[in-house]
Design a protein around this motif. Structure first.
Motif: not given
Length: 782
Positions: A197-204, A228-231, A236-237
């Motif tokens: 997960l990206a940072g925004a994914g963890v926040a989600f 944007a974070d290229l994960v 799930e992403n």
């Protein structure tokens, strides 16, 4: 010949499994091969991947620490405590900040946000900011996209009585912070099934745990940070981005609408490229040059007028960022080339005082593109004795692991296998360079320094139809872990080719396969126009796209790399002499052999390059670019050149310049010789000068024509010439005109001009093919 810029590795094709998928799903074999290649072997898995069967998000409570986080946030809400969301200044960080702030407000919590200044505070939570938060009445700080390395900062928060929660996705250091709670799928003991997960994914996921299904309203924020974070866009992403793109497309948030307008995406379907090349860089720009505050404010804006103003500010930052990056990249390239002139480094470290630390990561990426080596770009602060920068890597070199082995030199660093950020003492830069070079010596081979393109599909031009291209789009969203499929087109013929763009730096062409044609574009590859002949047979690597223009929809091939496996002939016969030096200077990517048969050619053409004579020192022609500047005296001289210098050139450039073309000089035919012989026989004796004038008037011959025929007859013994007086020889020995050296030379010159100066391109290519073929066969047999 044209060498590809990368190694091409064709991935294995499992046609048996692909045929079963193609039949069961009613899709093309190309798309079925691609699914199998990416590990999707069953109809069920394919339906999930293509989202014909909608998957579900994982339970957020599977994340270690999530229960404690939600309980603490709910306590803060219930007790009216102030919560501070502590974010980061990149696109992932600002979108994660906006997401969690919105989620907390939706849950009824009192909250605000804080983004550190890259230039005055650096990356991640810092003690002064936490102390200020405590003094401002905040009881709880929740990080997003940062904090996993904040050991000292967590201790500080504990000391001042501030609850400190970390939500992050970065690689976990050996020692974790002693925080109230940590949510990071990569932390030890976390059972969450997906770790990328990206940072925004963890926040989600925090928002999901807090709000349930209402968190789906925040997918427009989550998709921005994830792309944007290229994960990796898998698992799930992939599901998040697929749903998030539709949420972004339909979003009514004024800030997001303003961003889409800036990117020209409002009136069309939003895809991952809109974020990756439009929204993401703009959100990043503010934090790279100044404070990221305007970026968060734009995402959270509730008023259209305010959003428009903030968007305009962001756009100005973006334009400034582009200018700064371009200038720094030029300076960095010059520094690298100067260093590599002395010794080629396996790991590039380039540093300069005054460089903007906010864009060093972009510059590092540019250098990796150009030199294809792990690269660190540092901004030096000599007053503080610090170097701050970013690292970017290549396949096969885990930059995070490499830096981890040098923690004694790196008090602050973090990142991923392909990218990292770091701060270190200026005095330690040289030591780090030496250590990384030594480590690279151990783990990298010479072949690792040539980029590799992994080719998913091999096809013909006729395979790239609109229907197939649309099927390929079903595999989107594309990104890390699910990249756009690279396709290799073989035996490609060119229908047309031209340079486009204001600086002619792009290439537009058309591929032809029988009655089928396919438009193609190569961005930033306008130079290929001078490196491929229209008659060349190409192998081309690229991606199939859909081009919509003025109501017309058709497939288009986006070229990534090109190769020509056969030697090429370039026709420079019409180039003026004054252009030759420039053209020759541009042929710098291979050994160039300008060949002159005549001793006067170099001076006559005013050339400043080294020219070899056709009888010069023997050398191999393999891999060379041969430039034939003039014509030989005979075709045998040409043949001797190829026999003397063995091998097969990559290219031949023909100029064939002459001081005076034989075509425009005298060349009497046999009837003229016959008439002149009869005339001489009848006259017996006469003065050449006087006769020439009479013949010119009577027959329309030039003095040169008369002199030429006279010389031929003298060489044949038909006449004698003494002191300008011609005497006919009675009963001479019978000979043909070909027995005269002068006549043979004239005929040879005429043949050479007809063959090399006036022949068509196809005739010239055929002649050279016949000459080169024995050398090619010989070379291939070695």
């Amino acid at each position: 010949m044209l060498q590809s810029t990368a190694k091409w590795r064709i991935l294995a094709q499992d046609d048996e499994r692909a045929a079963k998928l193609a039949s069961s799903l009613s899709i093309s074999m190309l798309v079925a091969r691609l699914l199998v290649q990416r590990g999707i072997h069953t109809v069920e898995a394919a339906n999930v991947f293509l989202q014909k069967e909608t998957p579900a998000f994982y339970d957020p409570y599977l994340l270690k620490g999530m229960k404690e986080v939600v309980e603490r946030i709910c306590k803060a809400r219930d007790q009216g405590e102030k919560v501070l969301v502590f974010g980061d200044y990149d696109a992932d960080g600002v979108s994660a900040t906006a997401l969690l702030v919105t989620a907390l407000k939706m849950a009824g919590a009192r909250c605000d946000y804080y983004i550190p200044n890259r230039f005055t505070e650096g990356y991640g939570p810092n003690k002064p900011a936490l102390i200020e938060a405590k003094s401002s009445g905040y009881q709880l700080v929740v990080t997003v996209d940062t904090g996993i390395s904040a050991v000292e900062e967590a201790a500080c928060a504990s000391e001042i009585g501030l609850d400190f929660i970390i939500t992050d996705h970065h690689e976990v250091p050996p020692k974790l912070p002693d925080a109230y709670a940590i949510v990071n799928p990569k932390q030890p003991g976390c059972p969450y099934p997906f770790k990328e997960l990206a940072g925004a994914g963890v926040a989600f996921k925090v928002a999901q745990a807090l709000l349930g299904d209402d968190a789906l309203e925040l997918l427009d924020y989550a998709v921005i940070g994830t792309v944007a974070d290229l994960v990796p866009l898998v698992d799930e992403n992939r599901f998040l981005v697929k749903k998030g793109l539709r949420a972004l497309e339909a979003s009514h948030r004024p800030g997001i609408q303003a961003l889409k307008t800036l990117c020209g995406a409002r009136q069309k379907e939003v895809d991952a490229d809109v974020i990756g090349f439009g929204i993401g860089p703009r959100l990043n720009a503010a934090g790279r040059l100044d404070s990221a505050e305007p970026a968060v404010a734009l995402l959270l804006a509730t008023d259209k007028a305010q959003a428009k103003t903030l968007a305009e500010e962001i756009e100005q930052y973006n334009q400034m960022r582009q200018s700064v990056v371009d200038e720094m990249t030029k300076e960095a390239i010059m520094l690298v080339e100067a260093m590599q002139a002395e010794e080629v480094q396996r790991v590039i470290i380039v540093a300069k005082e005054g460089w903007n630390p906010g864009v060093v990561g972009i510059v590092a990426s540019r250098l990796v593109e150009k030199f294809y080596r792990p690269t660190i770009v540092l901004s030096l602060d000599k007053e503080k004795g610090l170097a701050k920068g970013s690292a970017r890597s290549i396949a096969g070199f885990d930059i995070f692991s490499a830096l981890s082995k040098n923690r004694d030199l790196l008090p602050h660093f973090g990142g991923h296998p392909m990218a990292a950020g770091l701060t270190m003492a200026l005095a330690d830069v040289t030591r780090l360079q030496a250590r990384l070079d030594e480590y690279a010596q151990e783990v990298l081979t010479e072949t690792d320094f040539t980029p590799t393109m992994e080719i998913d599909l091999v096809a013909k031009v006729s395979d790239v139809t609109l229907e197939v291209t649309r099927e390929l789009q079903q595999l989107a969203p594309f990104g890390v872990g699910n990249r756009k499929p690279l396709m290799l087109l073989t035996h490609v013929s060119l229908g047309e080719m031209r340079q486009i763009g204001s600086e002619l730096n792009h290439l537009k062409c058309q591929f032809v396969d029988g009655d089928t044609s396919l438009d193609a574009v190569a961005f930033r590859k306008g130079h290929l126009y001078e490196e491929m002949t229209p008659q060349a047979t190409l192998s081309v690597v690229g991606t199939a796209e859909i081009n919509e223009w003025n109501g017309h929809v058709k497939p288009q091939f986006l070229i990534k790399d090109v190769a020509v496996s056969h030697w090429q002939l370039f026709d420079w016969r019409s180039i003026q002499a004054k252009q030759l030096n420039t053209r020759l200077a541009a042929l710098s990517d291979a050994p160039v052999l300008p060949v002159a048969f005549q001793s006067t050619t170099l001076e006559r053409l005013h050339l400043t390059v080294d020219v070899i004579h056709h009888q010069g020192e023997q050398q191999s022609l393999n891999g060379t670019y041969i430039v034939f500047l003039d014509l030989p005296d005979s075709r045998d001289d040409f043949m001797q050149f190829f026999r003397r210098h063995e091998g097969v050139p990559h290219r031949i450039y023909v100029v064939f310049s002459e001081e005076e073309e034989a075509f425009f000089r005298t060349n009497p035919n046999r009837e003229q010789f016959k008439w002149y012989y009869a005339f001489l026989q009848k006259r017996g004796t006469f003065a050449v000068g006087e006769l020439a004038k009479k013949l010119e008037a009577h027959r329309g011959w030039s003095a040169e024509t008369v002199a030429f025929m006279t010389t031929v007859f003298e060489e044949l013994g038909f006449i004698t010439v003494e002191r300008g007086v011609v005497r006919f020889v009675s009963d001479p020995i019978k000979k043909s005109l070909e027995d005269s050296p002068t006549f043979r030379k004239k005929q040879e010159q005429t043949w050479l001009e007809q063959m090399f100066v006036y022949a068509s391109y196809e005739q010239l290519k055929t002649w050279f093919d016949q000459v080169i073929e024995p050398a090619r066969v010989k070379e291939g047999a070695k």
